[in-house]
Enzyme design. Structure first.
Site, mmCIF file in Angstrom:
data_model
loop_
_atom_site.group_PDB
_atom_site.id
_atom_site.type_symbol
_atom_site.label_atom_id
_atom_site.label_comp_id
_atom_site.label_asym_id
_atom_site.label_seq_id
_atom_site.Cartn_x
_atom_site.Cartn_y
_atom_site.Cartn_z
ATOM 1 C CE LYS A 276 -3.902 -1.720 2.935
ATOM 2 N NZ LYS A 276 -5.313 -1.153 1.860
ATOM 3 N NE ARG A 350 -10.951 -9.382 -2.159
ATOM 4 C CZ ARG A 350 -11.778 -8.748 -2.640
ATOM 5 N NH1 ARG A 350 -11.958 -8.971 -4.304
ATOM 6 N NH2 ARG A 350 -10.960 -7.637 -2.146
HETATM 7 N N1 BES Z 1 -8.305 -3.540 4.326
HETATM 8 C C1 BES Z 1 -8.407 -3.272 3.053
HETATM 9 C C2 BES Z 1 -10.006 -2.128 3.000
HETATM 10 C C3 BES Z 1 -9.834 -1.703 3.284
HETATM 11 C C4 BES Z 1 -9.655 0.396 3.157
HETATM 12 C C5 BES Z 1 -10.196 -0.984 4.876
HETATM 13 C C6 BES Z 1 -9.848 0.816 4.212
HETATM 14 C C7 BES Z 1 -10.370 -0.086 5.818
HETATM 15 C C8 BES Z 1 -10.559 1.115 5.125
HETATM 16 C C9 BES Z 1 -8.334 -4.358 2.161
HETATM 17 O O1 BES Z 1 -8.043 -5.789 2.510
HETATM 18 C C10 BES Z 1 -7.665 -3.860 1.084
HETATM 19 O O2 BES Z 1 -6.348 -3.131 0.698
HETATM 20 N N2 BES Z 1 -8.655 -3.897 0.291
HETATM 21 C C11 BES Z 1 -8.290 -3.106 -1.293
HETATM 22 C C12 BES Z 1 -9.008 -4.777 -2.631
HETATM 23 C C13 BES Z 1 -8.176 -4.649 -3.544
HETATM 24 C C14 BES Z 1 -6.781 -5.280 -4.165
HETATM 25 C C15 BES Z 1 -9.239 -5.515 -4.955
HETATM 26 C C16 BES Z 1 -8.721 -1.900 -1.627
HETATM 27 O O3 BES Z 1 -9.734 -1.814 -1.228
HETATM 28 O O4 BES Z 1 -7.942 -1.831 -2.530
HETATM 29 ZN ZN ZN Z 2 -5.513 -5.146 1.934
#
Ligand code: BES
Ligand code: ZN
Ligand code: ZN
Length: 497
Positions: A276, A350
């Site tokens: 990230k 997931r």
């Molecule tokens: N934990 C994150 C989602 C999240 C983002 C929770 C902001 C709370 C606040 C999750 O694991 C994630 O990174 N999701 C990705 C999914 C994508 C790779 C399909 C996202 O939201 O970008």
């Molecule tokens: Zn994630």
């Protein structure tokens, strides 16, 4: 926070709180309880200038012979547009004023609440919850002394000893406050403290305190069981992953199909190899809010002791980049036997959930499954940060959960799960991919999880990426961890038949 009731004659109170709708000050003045206990207030300028406008808050100091020291008068605005959300916002203003007045205890006269609504039990319940919620503080790491001024007690003022419905409100608060506070503490505490192991230890101690059964599956055992998706995520961290299962089973219910709650417990989400951006990454300590909601629910279930079997499953892992971490392109064999091609290691929630869900299905054959997860940033884009996305394999169950949530101030909004969305996670080399192509991100998360739920089992997926964490205070939530989900899950447990 202590909550108790009192008949005013017996004891002096600190801060009394009164309310009126705009243009309806007379209703307050004519109220029998007000006439008996509060006429001194009408001598003050605060009373003269108070109009009951929305969020207008005045205070007055009582004469020395009154049963209270201070009074806070709060306006509810126009009756026609009153709602629970407005109620929360007014209570938030009240809490702020009471704190300024250095009020340690706050007294709310139940007989006066009848000017808001004839049967005001839900108004009272949400008032008590809101004051508790807004008074939440996390001081564990503050070494300097905190400024005083926290509300530590709420007193419900009555004319006589409370009867059934009122006792129910007080009992409800006793059930819910500890578990919500625990969940918030776990979510707020940083990831160097709350590792999967520490979370698991706390879950086991909750189980021991309330007579729940507990199982902790170690990372090694998960590997032996074939939980390839969970283990792939956990592998990138020095901190060992754990899966905790808590079970509440009243005597005679051993053969009953349980309700199963499954919560995402990523104690920190760096994104893994699909790392990230640095900005706001510290917030990813709250990526275990789903698991915290499940633990809070199981604790509340342990206190309430409802007449049905309930299971809580918490897959716990840290998502880190490392020489041993899983990679984009890897193909994982999940516990269900299905294979997944990893496109993004940041869609890790997931992956740990699919194994936990398959484990729930195989081990417990549940009557109903709800999973709860901070799954997608897309959900915040779609619904904002006060609302959870909800999807499932039965529209009536989705709607029922939405309604139960609304009753207790938790907002859920449905998103569709049409079959065609499944095309987006088709993989060339495995049964499915773990992400789609950015479109409908929240729905795709649910479509992925749906592959692991047999059609016979009613299931909902709840995405709390928004409401798990309040960037700024909203309604009756303080800034930070909210504990979202526990209250609705308790309503599901109580209502399920
Ligand atoms: N934990 C994150 C989602 C999240 C983002 C929770 C902001 C709370 C606040 C999750 O694991 C994630 O990174 N999701 C990705 C999914 C994508 C790779 C399909 C996202 O939201 O970008
Ligand atoms: Zn994630
Ligand atoms: Zn995550």
């Amino acid at each position: 926070m202590k909550i108790r009731w009192l008949v005013p004659e017996y004891e002096r109170c600190d801060v009394l709180v009164l309310f009126a709708f705009e243009g309806e000050k007379d209703r307050l003045y004519e109220n029998r309880w007000f006439q008996k206990h509060c006429l001194w207030l009408t001598e003050s300028y605060a009373w003269d200038y108070f109009k009951g406008k929305n969020k207008q808050v005045f205070h007055a100091f009582a004469p020395r012979d009154a049963f209270v020291e201070k009074c806070v008068l709060a306006g509810l605005g126009k009756r026609e547009v009153f709602s629970m959300d407005r109620w929360y916002e007014v209570v938030a203003e009240v809490v702020q004023r009471v704190t300024q007045l250095e009020g340690k205890s706050l007294a709310i006269p139940f007989p006066v609440l009848s000017i808001i609504k004839e049967s005001a039990h839900d108004i009272l319940r949400e008032f008590l919850y809101a004051v508790f919620s807004l008074s939440y503080k996390f001081n564990r790491y503050k070494t300097a002394e905190e400024p005083a001024g926290e509300i530590s007690e709420q007193i419900v003022l009555l004319e006589e000893e409370p009867g059934g419905a009122l006792l129910d409100v007080l009992a409800y608060m006793d059930t819910i406050m500890g578990p919500v506070k625990r969940a918030r503490d776990l979510i707020t505490a940083p990831s160097n403290e709350i590792t999967p192991e520490r979370f698991a230890l706390e879950a086991v101690s909750v189980a021991e305190a309330h007579g729940l059964k507990s199982i902790v599956i170690s990372q090694k055992e998960a590997e032996e069981k074939g939980m390839g998706a969970f283990v792939a995520v956990a592998r990138g961290s020095q901190k060992e992953g754990k899966i905790v299962i808590l079970e509440y089973c009243p005597r005679g219910c051993e053969n009953e199909k349980p309700i199963a709650f499954v919560g995402k417990g990523i104690t920190f989400d760096t994104g893994g190899i699909s790392i990230k951006p640095a900005q706001n990454m510290e917030l990813m300590k709250h990526d275990m809010a789903g698991a915290a909601a499940v633990l809070g629910t199981m604790e509340a279930v342990g206190i309430l002791k409802p007449p049905r079997r309930v299971v809580g499953i918490m897959p716990l892992a840290e998502n880190m980049p490392d020489g041993r971490a899983y990679r984009p392109g890897d193909v994982l064999k999940t516990y269900s036997g299905k294979t997944v091609e990893v496109i993004s290691t940041d869609a890790e929630g997931r992956l740990i959930l699919c194994d936990a869900l398959a484990y729930a299905v195989k081990t417990y054959s549940p009557a109903f499954i709800a999973d709860i997860a901070t799954l997608t940033g897309a959900c915040i884009i779609a619904l904002g940060d006060r609302v959870a996305g909800i999807m499932g394999n039965r529209q009536d169950v989705v709607e029922r959960v939405r309604q139960l949530g609304e009753k207790v101030g938790e907002k859920f909004w449905p998103l569709p799960l049409w079959d065609f969305y499944g095309e987006d996670i088709k993989s060339d080399i495995a049964d499915m991919k773990n992400v789609g192509n950015r479109k409908a991100g929240t729905i795709i998360g649910a479509v992925f999880l749906k592959q692991f739920i047999p059609d016979e089992i009613p299931w909902v997926h709840i995405d709390i990426a928004g409401p798990a964490w309040a960037e700024k205070p909203w309604f009756h939530m303080p800034k930070g961890a909210t504990g979202f989900g526990i209250r609705t899950f308790m309503e599901i447990v109580k209502a399920w038949d």
